[in-house]
Design an enzyme around this catalytic site. Structure first.
Site, PDB file in Angstrom:
ATOM      1  N   GLY A 125       2.806  -1.030   4.578  1.00 51.00           N
ATOM      2  CA  GLY A 125       2.843   0.337   4.365  1.00 51.00           C
ATOM      3  C   GLY A 125       4.212   0.705   3.630  1.00 51.00           C
ATOM      4  CD  GLU A 128      -3.984  -2.039   7.725  1.00 54.82           C
ATOM      5  OE1 GLU A 128      -2.771  -1.964   7.198  1.00 54.82           O
ATOM      6  OE2 GLU A 128      -4.836  -0.939   7.512  1.00 54.82           O
ATOM      7  CG  HIS A 148      -5.695   2.085   5.232  1.00 55.13           C
ATOM      8  ND1 HIS A 148      -5.208   3.036   6.217  1.00 55.13           N
ATOM      9  CD2 HIS A 148      -4.839   1.110   5.266  1.00 55.13           C
ATOM     10  CE1 HIS A 148      -3.950   2.507   6.465  1.00 55.13           C
ATOM     11  NE2 HIS A 148      -3.722   1.860   5.980  1.00 55.13           N
ATOM     12  N   GLY A 171       2.302   2.752  10.971  1.00 59.86           N
ATOM     13  CA  GLY A 171       3.199   3.934  10.666  1.00 59.86           C
ATOM     14  C   GLY A 171       3.686   4.506  12.085  1.00 59.86           C
ATOM     15  CE  LYS A 220      -0.280   3.591   4.644  1.00 61.92           C
ATOM     16  NZ  LYS A 220      -0.143   3.508   5.999  1.00 61.92           N
ATOM     17  CD  GLU A 235      -2.842   5.888   6.773  1.00 60.84           C
ATOM     18  OE1 GLU A 235      -1.735   5.585   7.305  1.00 60.84           O
ATOM     19  OE2 GLU A 235      -2.800   5.530   5.189  1.00 60.84           O
ATOM     20  CB  SER A 295       5.008  -1.115  12.206  1.00 65.71           C
ATOM     21  OG  SER A 295       4.081   0.070  12.326  1.00 65.71           O
ATOM     22  CG  ASN A 346      -1.593   1.118   1.374  1.00 70.30           C
ATOM     23  OD1 ASN A 346      -2.159   1.981   0.286  1.00 70.30           O
ATOM     24  ND2 ASN A 346      -2.206   1.264   2.575  1.00 70.30           N
TER      25      ASN A 346
END
Length: 252
Positions: free
Chosen positions: A237, A170, A98, A176, A11, A100, A216, A9
Protein backbone atom coordinates in the site's frame (compact mmCIF):
# COMPACT_ATOMS: atom_id res chain seq x y z
CA UNK A 1 10.71 -21.78 -9.03
CA UNK A 2 7.73 -19.41 -9.08
CA UNK A 3 8.37 -15.76 -9.72
CA UNK A 4 7.62 -13.50 -6.78
CA UNK A 5 4.69 -11.12 -7.28
CA UNK A 6 4.72 -7.55 -6.00
CA UNK A 7 1.54 -5.49 -6.36
CA UNK A 8 1.31 -1.73 -5.81
CA UNK A 9 -2.14 -0.82 -4.52
CA UNK A 10 -2.32 2.95 -4.90
CA UNK A 11 -5.85 3.20 -3.46
CA UNK A 12 -7.30 6.75 -3.85
CA UNK A 13 -3.99 8.47 -4.48
CA UNK A 14 -2.29 10.22 -7.42
CA UNK A 15 -3.93 12.35 -10.11
CA UNK A 16 -3.36 11.93 -13.85
CA UNK A 17 -0.01 13.75 -13.91
CA UNK A 18 1.30 11.97 -10.81
CA UNK A 19 0.19 8.57 -12.09
CA UNK A 20 1.75 8.87 -15.55
CA UNK A 21 4.92 10.53 -14.20
CA UNK A 22 5.45 7.72 -11.70
CA UNK A 23 4.82 4.90 -14.18
CA UNK A 24 7.03 6.34 -16.93
CA UNK A 25 9.92 7.01 -14.55
CA UNK A 26 9.44 3.73 -12.71
CA UNK A 27 9.53 1.84 -15.99
CA UNK A 28 12.74 3.62 -17.03
CA UNK A 29 14.47 2.93 -13.71
CA UNK A 30 13.68 -0.77 -13.38
CA UNK A 31 15.02 -1.47 -16.86
CA UNK A 32 18.10 0.70 -16.35
CA UNK A 33 18.86 -1.03 -13.06
CA UNK A 34 17.73 -4.44 -14.33
CA UNK A 35 15.79 -5.15 -11.14
CA UNK A 36 12.64 -6.69 -12.59
CA UNK A 37 14.26 -10.06 -13.36
CA UNK A 38 12.38 -13.08 -12.02
CA UNK A 39 9.55 -10.94 -10.61
CA UNK A 40 5.99 -10.07 -11.59
CA UNK A 41 5.19 -6.42 -10.95
CA UNK A 42 1.60 -5.19 -10.98
CA UNK A 43 0.43 -1.60 -10.44
CA UNK A 44 -3.13 -0.72 -9.39
CA UNK A 45 -3.93 2.94 -10.06
CA UNK A 46 -7.32 4.59 -9.62
CA UNK A 47 -10.13 3.91 -12.12
CA UNK A 48 -9.77 7.10 -14.26
CA UNK A 49 -6.14 6.28 -15.07
CA UNK A 50 -6.34 2.56 -15.84
CA UNK A 51 -6.49 2.97 -19.61
CA UNK A 52 -3.58 5.38 -20.00
CA UNK A 53 -1.48 3.42 -17.47
CA UNK A 54 -2.11 0.25 -19.43
CA UNK A 55 -1.15 2.01 -22.67
CA UNK A 56 2.15 3.20 -21.19
CA UNK A 57 3.06 -0.35 -20.14
CA UNK A 58 2.19 -2.01 -23.46
CA UNK A 59 5.06 -4.22 -24.61
CA UNK A 60 6.61 -4.43 -21.14
CA UNK A 61 6.49 -7.14 -18.49
CA UNK A 62 4.64 -4.88 -16.03
CA UNK A 63 0.88 -5.24 -15.66
CA UNK A 64 -2.05 -3.09 -14.51
CA UNK A 65 -4.83 -4.15 -12.15
CA UNK A 66 -8.11 -2.49 -11.19
CA UNK A 67 -8.80 -2.02 -7.48
CA UNK A 68 -12.42 -3.16 -7.57
CA UNK A 69 -15.38 -4.06 -9.80
CA UNK A 70 -19.16 -4.05 -9.41
CA UNK A 71 -20.97 -7.36 -8.97
CA UNK A 72 -23.52 -6.72 -11.75
CA UNK A 73 -22.92 -6.82 -15.49
CA UNK A 74 -24.66 -3.50 -16.20
CA UNK A 75 -27.54 -1.36 -14.94
CA UNK A 76 -28.55 1.65 -12.86
CA UNK A 77 -25.59 1.70 -10.50
CA UNK A 78 -24.40 5.30 -10.52
CA UNK A 79 -20.65 5.65 -10.15
CA UNK A 80 -19.84 1.95 -10.50
CA UNK A 81 -17.57 0.13 -12.97
CA UNK A 82 -18.34 -3.27 -14.52
CA UNK A 83 -16.11 -6.17 -15.45
CA UNK A 84 -17.00 -5.75 -19.13
CA UNK A 85 -15.85 -2.10 -18.97
CA UNK A 86 -12.50 -3.16 -17.53
CA UNK A 87 -12.13 -5.85 -20.18
CA UNK A 88 -12.95 -3.36 -22.94
CA UNK A 89 -9.96 -1.17 -22.03
CA UNK A 90 -7.55 -4.08 -21.78
CA UNK A 91 -7.51 -4.61 -18.03
CA UNK A 92 -7.09 -8.27 -17.11
CA UNK A 93 -6.72 -8.16 -13.32
CA UNK A 94 -8.78 -6.92 -10.39
CA UNK A 95 -8.37 -6.72 -6.60
CA UNK A 96 -11.40 -8.03 -4.70
CA UNK A 97 -12.23 -8.32 -1.01
CA UNK A 98 -9.81 -5.71 0.31
CA UNK A 99 -10.52 -4.98 3.96
CA UNK A 100 -11.20 -1.33 3.15
CA UNK A 101 -13.95 -2.45 0.75
CA UNK A 102 -15.29 -4.86 3.35
CA UNK A 103 -15.14 -2.25 6.11
CA UNK A 104 -15.95 1.13 4.54
CA UNK A 105 -18.35 -0.16 1.88
CA UNK A 106 -19.82 -3.11 3.80
CA UNK A 107 -18.97 -5.74 1.20
CA UNK A 108 -19.94 -9.15 2.58
CA UNK A 109 -18.98 -12.60 1.38
CA UNK A 110 -22.18 -13.03 -0.67
CA UNK A 111 -21.46 -9.84 -2.65
CA UNK A 112 -17.80 -10.81 -3.04
CA UNK A 113 -18.83 -14.17 -4.47
CA UNK A 114 -20.94 -12.34 -7.07
CA UNK A 115 -17.94 -10.13 -7.87
CA UNK A 116 -15.79 -13.24 -8.28
CA UNK A 117 -18.29 -14.82 -10.67
CA UNK A 118 -18.71 -11.72 -12.85
CA UNK A 119 -14.92 -11.24 -12.97
CA UNK A 120 -14.41 -14.85 -14.03
CA UNK A 121 -17.14 -14.49 -16.66
CA UNK A 122 -14.97 -11.87 -18.36
CA UNK A 123 -11.72 -13.75 -17.80
CA UNK A 124 -10.31 -11.33 -15.24
CA UNK A 125 -7.57 -12.63 -12.97
CA UNK A 126 -8.43 -12.03 -9.33
CA UNK A 127 -6.27 -10.84 -6.45
CA UNK A 128 -8.49 -11.85 -3.55
CA UNK A 129 -7.87 -10.37 -0.11
CA UNK A 130 -8.60 -12.07 3.19
CA UNK A 131 -7.72 -11.18 6.78
CA UNK A 132 -8.81 -10.94 10.37
CA UNK A 133 -9.32 -7.98 12.74
CA UNK A 134 -7.20 -7.37 15.82
CA UNK A 135 -10.12 -8.36 18.05
CA UNK A 136 -10.55 -11.65 16.19
CA UNK A 137 -6.86 -12.44 16.58
CA UNK A 138 -6.90 -11.60 20.29
CA UNK A 139 -9.74 -14.10 20.63
CA UNK A 140 -7.66 -16.66 18.69
CA UNK A 141 -10.32 -16.76 15.94
CA UNK A 142 -8.02 -15.87 13.03
CA UNK A 143 -7.92 -19.35 11.50
CA UNK A 144 -11.70 -19.75 11.64
CA UNK A 145 -12.16 -16.30 10.07
CA UNK A 146 -9.79 -17.04 7.19
CA UNK A 147 -11.33 -20.47 6.57
CA UNK A 148 -14.83 -18.97 6.52
CA UNK A 149 -13.83 -16.16 4.14
CA UNK A 150 -12.43 -18.69 1.67
CA UNK A 151 -15.26 -21.21 2.01
CA UNK A 152 -17.92 -18.55 1.39
CA UNK A 153 -16.19 -17.13 -1.69
CA UNK A 154 -13.16 -18.59 -3.48
CA UNK A 155 -13.95 -22.22 -2.66
CA UNK A 156 -17.14 -21.99 -4.72
CA UNK A 157 -14.91 -21.97 -7.81
CA UNK A 158 -13.78 -24.90 -9.93
CA UNK A 159 -10.13 -26.04 -10.14
CA UNK A 160 -9.85 -24.42 -13.58
CA UNK A 161 -11.19 -21.12 -12.21
CA UNK A 162 -8.76 -21.24 -9.27
CA UNK A 163 -5.92 -20.90 -11.79
CA UNK A 164 -7.04 -17.28 -12.24
CA UNK A 165 -6.62 -16.48 -8.53
CA UNK A 166 -3.94 -14.97 -6.38
CA UNK A 167 -4.65 -14.77 -2.63
CA UNK A 168 -3.50 -11.84 -0.51
CA UNK A 169 -3.46 -12.35 3.26
CA UNK A 170 -3.77 -8.98 4.96
CA UNK A 171 -4.27 -8.88 8.71
CA UNK A 172 -6.64 -5.93 8.99
CA UNK A 173 -4.93 -4.63 12.11
CA UNK A 174 -1.67 -4.23 10.14
CA UNK A 175 -2.99 -2.27 7.12
CA UNK A 176 -1.83 1.34 7.18
CA UNK A 177 -1.27 1.20 10.94
CA UNK A 178 2.48 0.72 11.04
CA UNK A 179 1.89 -2.51 12.94
CA UNK A 180 3.09 -5.76 11.46
CA UNK A 181 2.42 -9.41 11.86
CA UNK A 182 5.66 -11.04 12.87
CA UNK A 183 7.35 -13.07 10.15
CA UNK A 184 6.38 -16.22 12.06
CA UNK A 185 2.73 -15.12 12.34
CA UNK A 186 2.61 -14.36 8.61
CA UNK A 187 4.26 -17.65 7.63
CA UNK A 188 1.98 -19.64 9.94
CA UNK A 189 -1.12 -18.13 8.34
CA UNK A 190 0.20 -18.56 4.80
CA UNK A 191 0.98 -22.19 5.55
CA UNK A 192 -2.56 -22.63 6.87
CA UNK A 193 -4.08 -21.03 3.76
CA UNK A 194 -2.01 -23.31 1.52
CA UNK A 195 -3.19 -26.28 3.58
CA UNK A 196 -6.83 -25.25 3.01
CA UNK A 197 -6.20 -25.21 -0.74
CA UNK A 198 -4.53 -28.61 -0.45
CA UNK A 199 -7.61 -30.07 1.25
CA UNK A 200 -10.01 -28.49 -1.24
CA UNK A 201 -8.15 -28.76 -4.56
CA UNK A 202 -5.17 -31.06 -4.09
CA UNK A 203 -1.42 -30.77 -4.02
CA UNK A 204 -0.79 -29.29 -7.47
CA UNK A 205 -3.08 -26.29 -7.01
CA UNK A 206 -1.91 -25.83 -3.44
CA UNK A 207 1.68 -25.57 -4.65
CA UNK A 208 0.84 -23.35 -7.63
CA UNK A 209 -1.49 -20.83 -5.96
CA UNK A 210 0.19 -17.51 -5.18
CA UNK A 211 -0.32 -16.35 -1.59
CA UNK A 212 0.89 -12.80 -0.94
CA UNK A 213 1.34 -10.91 2.30
CA UNK A 214 -0.01 -7.40 2.79
CA UNK A 215 0.00 -5.24 5.88
CA UNK A 216 2.44 -2.35 6.33
CA UNK A 217 5.11 -3.86 4.10
CA UNK A 218 8.07 -1.49 3.88
CA UNK A 219 11.48 -1.43 2.28
CA UNK A 220 12.89 -2.35 5.71
CA UNK A 221 10.86 -5.49 6.41
CA UNK A 222 9.89 -6.84 2.96
CA UNK A 223 12.99 -9.01 2.64
CA UNK A 224 12.15 -10.97 5.77
CA UNK A 225 8.54 -11.60 4.74
CA UNK A 226 9.58 -12.70 1.25
CA UNK A 227 12.09 -15.19 2.68
CA UNK A 228 9.27 -17.17 4.33
CA UNK A 229 8.54 -20.50 2.67
CA UNK A 230 4.85 -19.91 1.87
CA UNK A 231 4.93 -16.17 1.10
CA UNK A 232 5.02 -15.62 -2.66
CA UNK A 233 5.25 -11.82 -2.67
CA UNK A 234 3.41 -8.80 -1.38
CA UNK A 235 0.46 -6.47 -1.82
CA UNK A 236 1.96 -3.10 -0.97
CA UNK A 237 0.00 0.00 0.00
CA UNK A 238 1.62 3.21 1.25
CA UNK A 239 5.20 2.19 0.49
CA UNK A 240 4.33 1.66 -3.18
CA UNK A 241 3.61 5.39 -3.51
CA UNK A 242 7.24 6.25 -2.81
CA UNK A 243 9.30 5.16 -5.80
CA UNK A 244 12.62 4.45 -4.11
CA UNK A 245 10.94 2.53 -1.30
CA UNK A 246 8.91 0.49 -3.76
CA UNK A 247 12.02 -0.24 -5.81
CA UNK A 248 13.79 -1.50 -2.68
CA UNK A 249 10.81 -3.74 -1.89
CA UNK A 250 10.97 -5.18 -5.41
CA UNK A 251 14.73 -5.77 -5.13
CA UNK A 252 14.25 -7.51 -1.80
Amino acid sequence: MKKKIVIANWKMNYDLHETTFFIRNFLKIIFERKINHNKKIIISPSFPFLYISNQILQGTSLRISAQNVHHMDKGSYTGEVSASMLKSIGISKVILGHSERRGFFFEKNDVLLKKIKISLKYGLKIIFCIGETETERKKDQQFDIIKNQLEKTVFHCSPDEIKLFCIAYEPIWAIGTGKNATYKQAQTMHEFIRYLFLKKYGEYISNQIYILYGGSITDLNAKYFFLQKDIDGGLVGNSSLKMEKFLKIIKS
